[in-house]
Design a protein around this motif. Structure first.
Motif, PDB file in Angstrom:
ATOM      1  N   GLU A 286      -5.592  23.222 -33.109  1.00 19.16           N
ATOM      2  CA  GLU A 286      -6.048  21.870 -33.418  1.00 19.16           C
ATOM      3  C   GLU A 286      -5.243  21.265 -34.566  1.00 19.16           C
ATOM      4  N   LEU A 287      -4.910  22.090 -35.561  1.00 17.17           N
ATOM      5  CA  LEU A 287      -4.100  21.594 -36.679  1.00 17.17           C
ATOM      6  C   LEU A 287      -2.705  21.200 -36.208  1.00 17.17           C
ATOM      7  N   LEU A 288      -2.105  22.022 -35.364  1.00 18.54           N
ATOM      8  CA  LEU A 288      -0.747  21.749 -34.902  1.00 18.54           C
ATOM      9  C   LEU A 288      -0.695  20.563 -33.936  1.00 18.54           C
ATOM     10  N   ALA A 289      -1.802  20.271 -33.298  1.00 18.98           N
ATOM     11  CA  ALA A 289      -1.861  19.123 -32.394  1.00 18.98           C
ATOM     12  C   ALA A 289      -2.285  17.848 -33.103  1.00 18.98           C
TER      13      ALA A 289
ATOM     14  N   ASN B 149       8.006  11.165 -31.912  1.00 16.70           N
ATOM     15  CA  ASN B 149       7.498  11.383 -33.266  1.00 16.70           C
ATOM     16  C   ASN B 149       7.762  10.206 -34.193  1.00 16.70           C
ATOM     17  N   ALA B 150       8.451   9.171 -33.688  1.00 17.76           N
ATOM     18  CA  ALA B 150       8.745   8.022 -34.531  1.00 17.76           C
ATOM     19  C   ALA B 150       7.468   7.288 -34.917  1.00 17.76           C
TER      20      ALA B 150
ATOM     21  N   PHE C 127       0.132  17.394 -38.750  1.00 18.90           N
ATOM     22  CA  PHE C 127       1.346  18.121 -38.388  1.00 18.90           C
ATOM     23  C   PHE C 127       2.409  17.183 -37.833  1.00 18.90           C
ATOM     24  N   ALA C 128       2.003  16.160 -37.091  1.00 16.69           N
ATOM     25  CA  ALA C 128       2.982  15.180 -36.609  1.00 16.69           C
ATOM     26  C   ALA C 128       3.710  14.531 -37.789  1.00 16.69           C
ATOM     27  N   ARG C 129       2.963  14.236 -38.853  1.00 24.53           N
ATOM     28  CA  ARG C 129       3.570  13.629 -40.035  1.00 24.53           C
ATOM     29  C   ARG C 129       4.452  14.633 -40.775  1.00 24.53           C
ATOM     30  N   PHE C 130       4.001  15.893 -40.816  1.00 22.84           N
ATOM     31  CA  PHE C 130       4.794  16.939 -41.462  1.00 22.84           C
ATOM     32  C   PHE C 130       6.116  17.134 -40.716  1.00 22.84           C
ATOM     33  N   ALA C 131       6.051  17.221 -39.386  1.00 22.30           N
ATOM     34  CA  ALA C 131       7.267  17.378 -38.589  1.00 22.30           C
ATOM     35  C   ALA C 131       8.180  16.170 -38.735  1.00 22.30           C
TER      36      ALA C 131
ATOM     37  N   ILE D 110      -1.757  22.288 -46.284  1.00 23.49           N
ATOM     38  CA  ILE D 110      -1.256  20.912 -46.162  1.00 23.49           C
ATOM     39  C   ILE D 110      -1.856  20.257 -44.923  1.00 23.49           C
ATOM     40  N   LEU D 111      -1.912  21.003 -43.825  1.00 18.23           N
ATOM     41  CA  LEU D 111      -2.396  20.436 -42.567  1.00 18.23           C
ATOM     42  C   LEU D 111      -3.902  20.196 -42.585  1.00 18.23           C
TER      43      LEU D 111
END
Length: 259
Positions: A159-162, A7-8, A166-170, A125-126
């Protein structure tokens, strides 16, 4: 602890500190209806959650885990009930901020359990419909707890979680101060692949098991589906015959090391 995705590479969204969020007093009637007792230290029914809190804190410290999912094999097994009570119990004693994120995008219930009436949530947000994360977060009055609810979306949750949002949110959640505790209420494992996708960004998960409903086969299959993300423990809900019997409360727990 190794995560399945690096996630970096994601540019973190800035997650507001708890003190930056609008404060709200939770609706006592809504809490009573939902059996949310984790905020009430004098309520005997909250004691199992206090005991669970201590076990979870020790487990997280040993595993160096900060972003934790809470899920179940199937719907109706008490994962959101557990997520909210555990977050409330942690916030009562923790000097570190506690964040509770509703990532059950299609069936989110944390807002209604707290008596909140949000106009947007994590899903917005996503999708990009909401640009200010502070607009979807709430600071619970008299508790070191921030809750980010979601409004249920009809389709496209996987699709939103992938996606990159979401990567930026996490990544933003991971960029919170090191002492922060982040609990994510996830969809049930068998409801789709949302939980599997989400856990690529988290450090581990707790699996809620309904003692009168969930089978051993379902537990084993759920853990298999979520590999290689570590299961930090199983929590037995609606257990008759455990620590809660003394308090006449239909709740029990069994935190088992699965890693």
């Amino acid at each position: 602890m190794t995560r399945r995705r690096d996630n970096a590479i994601a540019t973190p969204m800035r997650i507001p500190a708890i003190e930056e969020l609008n404060s709200v007093r939770v609706d006592g009637q809504a809490l009573a209806v939902g059996g949310i007792v984790g905020f009430a230290s004098r309520d005997l029914r909250s004691r199992p959650f206090a005991l669970l809190r201590s076990q979870i804190q020790r487990r997280l410290g040993r595993k160096h885990a900060r972003l934790i999912g809470v899920t179940s094999a199937a719907p109706g097994e008490g994962k959101s009930f557990l997520s909210l009570n555990l977050a409330a119990a942690l916030a009562r004693v923790s000097e570190a901020p506690v964040y509770l994120i509703d990532l059950d995008l299609r069936r989110g219930t944390l807002a209604s359990a707290l008596g909140l009436s949000p106009t947007s949530g994590v899903g917005a947000i996503l999708t990009g419909d909401e640009q200010e994360i502070a607009n979807v977060g709430w600071r619970i009055e008299d508790a070191n707890l921030a809750v980010f609810p979601t409004l249920p979306i009809e389709e496209g949750s996987a699709e939103l979680l992938a996606g990159e949002s979401f990567a930026r949110f996490a990544a933003g959640l991971r960029a919170l101060p090191d002492e922060s505790i982040v609990l994510c209420d996830l969809p049930p494992v068998f409801a789709g692949d949302d939980a599997m996708i989400t856990l690529e960004h988290l450090d581990g998960y707790l699996l809620v098991v309904d003692s009168g409903k969930t089978t051993v086969k379902q537990v084993a299959h759920a853990i298999q589906l979520l590999e290689p993300t570590p299961c930090l423990g199983t929590i037995l809900n609606r257990y008759q015959g455990g620590v809660a019997d003394h308090y006449s409360y239909n709740y029990g727990y069994d935190v088992d090391n699965k890693t």
